[in-house]
Design a protein around this motif. Structure first.
Motif, short mmCIF file in Angstrom:
data_model
loop_
_atom_site.label_atom_id
_atom_site.label_comp_id
_atom_site.label_asym_id
_atom_site.label_seq_id
_atom_site.Cartn_x
_atom_site.Cartn_y
_atom_site.Cartn_z
N LEU A 1 0.65 -1.16 -0.03
CA LEU A 1 0.01 -0.06 0.03
C LEU A 1 0.78 1.40 0.12
N THR A 2 2.03 1.06 0.12
CA THR A 2 2.94 2.32 -0.01
C THR A 2 3.30 2.76 -1.26
N LYS A 3 3.16 1.82 -2.35
CA LYS A 3 3.16 2.02 -3.63
C LYS A 3 1.92 2.66 -4.43
N PRO A 4 2.33 3.38 -5.40
CA PRO A 4 1.07 3.84 -6.21
C PRO A 4 0.43 3.00 -6.96
N TRP A 5 -0.92 3.06 -6.82
CA TRP A 5 -2.07 2.06 -7.52
C TRP A 5 -3.02 2.95 -7.93
N PRO A 6 -3.68 2.58 -9.29
CA PRO A 6 -4.81 3.29 -9.72
C PRO A 6 -5.90 2.71 -9.07
N ALA A 7 -7.06 3.41 -8.89
CA ALA A 7 -8.13 3.21 -8.17
C ALA A 7 -8.95 1.88 -8.35
N ARG A 8 -8.59 0.96 -9.43
CA ARG A 8 -9.27 -0.16 -9.56
C ARG A 8 -8.63 -1.21 -9.21
N VAL A 9 -7.58 -0.92 -8.32
CA VAL A 9 -6.77 -1.86 -7.66
C VAL A 9 -7.07 -1.77 -6.21
N ARG A 10 -7.31 -3.05 -5.34
CA ARG A 10 -7.89 -2.89 -4.43
C ARG A 10 -7.16 -3.91 -3.40
N PHE A 11 -6.77 -3.65 -2.31
CA PHE A 11 -6.07 -4.73 -1.29
C PHE A 11 -7.06 -5.12 -0.21
N ALA A 12 -7.01 -6.20 0.26
CA ALA A 12 -7.61 -6.85 1.46
C ALA A 12 -6.75 -7.81 2.11
N HIS A 13 -6.87 -7.79 3.60
CA HIS A 13 -6.09 -8.59 4.53
C HIS A 13 -6.74 -9.82 4.45
N LEU A 14 -6.88 -10.83 3.84
CA LEU A 14 -7.65 -12.05 3.78
C LEU A 14 -6.73 -13.26 3.49
N THR A 15 -7.12 -14.37 4.10
CA THR A 15 -6.38 -15.49 3.54
C THR A 15 -7.22 -16.25 2.41
N ALA A 16 -6.71 -17.41 1.85
CA ALA A 16 -7.46 -18.05 0.87
C ALA A 16 -8.53 -18.47 1.15
N GLU A 17 -8.41 -19.28 2.35
CA GLU A 17 -9.74 -20.05 3.37
C GLU A 17 -10.82 -18.66 3.41
N GLU A 18 -10.39 -17.59 3.74
CA GLU A 18 -11.29 -16.66 4.28
C GLU A 18 -12.07 -15.83 2.88
N LEU A 19 -11.52 -16.12 1.94
CA LEU A 19 -12.38 -15.45 0.67
C LEU A 19 -13.57 -16.33 0.28
N SER A 20 -13.59 -17.57 0.56
CA SER A 20 -14.84 -18.13 0.48
C SER A 20 -16.02 -17.73 1.17
N THR A 21 -16.03 -17.07 2.24
CA THR A 21 -17.04 -16.52 2.99
C THR A 21 -17.05 -15.03 3.09
N ALA A 22 -16.08 -14.29 2.28
CA ALA A 22 -15.90 -12.98 2.47
C ALA A 22 -16.77 -12.23 1.49
N GLY A 23 -17.48 -12.98 0.69
CA GLY A 23 -18.53 -12.17 -0.42
C GLY A 23 -17.57 -11.68 -1.55
N GLU A 24 -16.28 -12.26 -1.48
CA GLU A 24 -15.51 -11.93 -3.01
C GLU A 24 -15.91 -12.60 -4.20
N GLY A 25 -15.68 -12.05 -5.41
CA GLY A 25 -15.73 -12.78 -6.59
C GLY A 25 -17.33 -12.78 -6.91
N PRO A 26 -17.62 -13.55 -8.11
CA PRO A 26 -16.63 -14.48 -8.84
C PRO A 26 -15.78 -13.70 -9.77
N PHE A 27 -14.63 -14.29 -10.05
CA PHE A 27 -13.71 -13.64 -10.69
C PHE A 27 -13.45 -14.29 -12.21
#
Length: 244
Positions: free
Chosen positions: A89-115
């Motif tokens: 997050l210290t690096k420059p990113w365009p608005a269409r890039v989003r970061f989240a603190h999640l494990t692979a296992e947590e993705l299943s219940t985090a409402g992310e996707g589909p991709f």
């Protein structure tokens, strides 16, 4: 030596996050090979209209490779290490890039996707249960979605196994020791030796239900040590997709 797993591994990456980019920059071809693997996804139209997942994004080098490959895509990048994410997050990113603190296992219940595509760099040999992570990948991919894993996975040749050990003892572990992260870089050495060979990991991906699986070698000194694994999700619509 026992391998670092789960929270112990995430904490080790937290501690190493400040020096991580510097150490990876010492590896000739590190970023070039990431970019090559991202391009092997074969995403059309610079990613226009696509939603991509960078699974295990670390400090953002793999995210940057995805962004260069698909500059018009929307990218979600996740990692289990808060320290690595802070560096990203210290690096420059365009608005269409989003970061989240999640494990692979947590993705299943985090409402992310589909991709539309999932990219995972240096993730699976660190996973306690790689089959479960592959199951998550398949559940998060749209039908027809694409998957690429960029991973230290040895060819099976004794020459490549010996080369990897020589590089670790001659450069990787000493450099990690200087930065105070010897345990993490010894883990790196052992995790590669303990992980699937490239043919075995390709078989594992196939058993997970992904199709058109191919293992493609990296270039340079990493040939036979690092591979890109590409596949597709050509199975039936997932439960997640049906729910939308």
């Amino acid at each position: 030596m026992s391998l670092l797993r789960d929270h112990d591994l995430a904490r080790a990456f937290d501690r190493a996050s400040r020096s991580y980019d510097h150490l990876t920059s010492l590896n000739p071809g590190y970023r070039t090979d990431l970019l090559r693997s991202a391009r092997r996804l074969g995403l059309p139209d610079d990613g226009a209209g696509l939603h991509l997942l960078d699974l295990g994004c670390g400090t953002g080098s793999s995210t940057r490779a995805l962004l260069r490959t698909a500059p018009r895509a929307r990218i979600t990048a996740v990692d289990a290490s808060a320290g690595m994410l802070r560096r990203a997050l210290t690096k420059p990113w365009p608005a269409r890039v989003r970061f989240a603190h999640l494990t692979a296992e947590e993705l299943s219940t985090a409402g992310e996707g589909p991709f539309d595509a999932i990219f995972a760099a240096y993730l699976f040999r660190n996973a306690t249960d790689p089959d479960s992570v592959l199951e998550t990948v398949r559940s998060l991919l749209r039908p027809g979605g694409r998957f690429a894993a960029h991973e230290y996975s040895l060819s099976g040749s004794t020459v490549h196994r010996a080369l990897w050990t020589a590089v670790c003892h001659g450069l990787v572990i000493p450099a990690g020791t200087v930065t105070g992260n010897r345990a993490l870089y010894r883990h790196l050495w052992h995790s590669v030796l303990a992980f699937d060979t490239a043919p075995a990991f390709a078989d594992r991906i196939d058993r997970a239900g992904l199709t058109s699986v191919r293992a493609l070698p990296a270039a340079g000194w990493q040939r036979g040590i690092v591979h890109t694994f590409v596949a597709r999700n050509d199975g039936p619509t997932t439960t997640r997709e049906n729910a939308q």
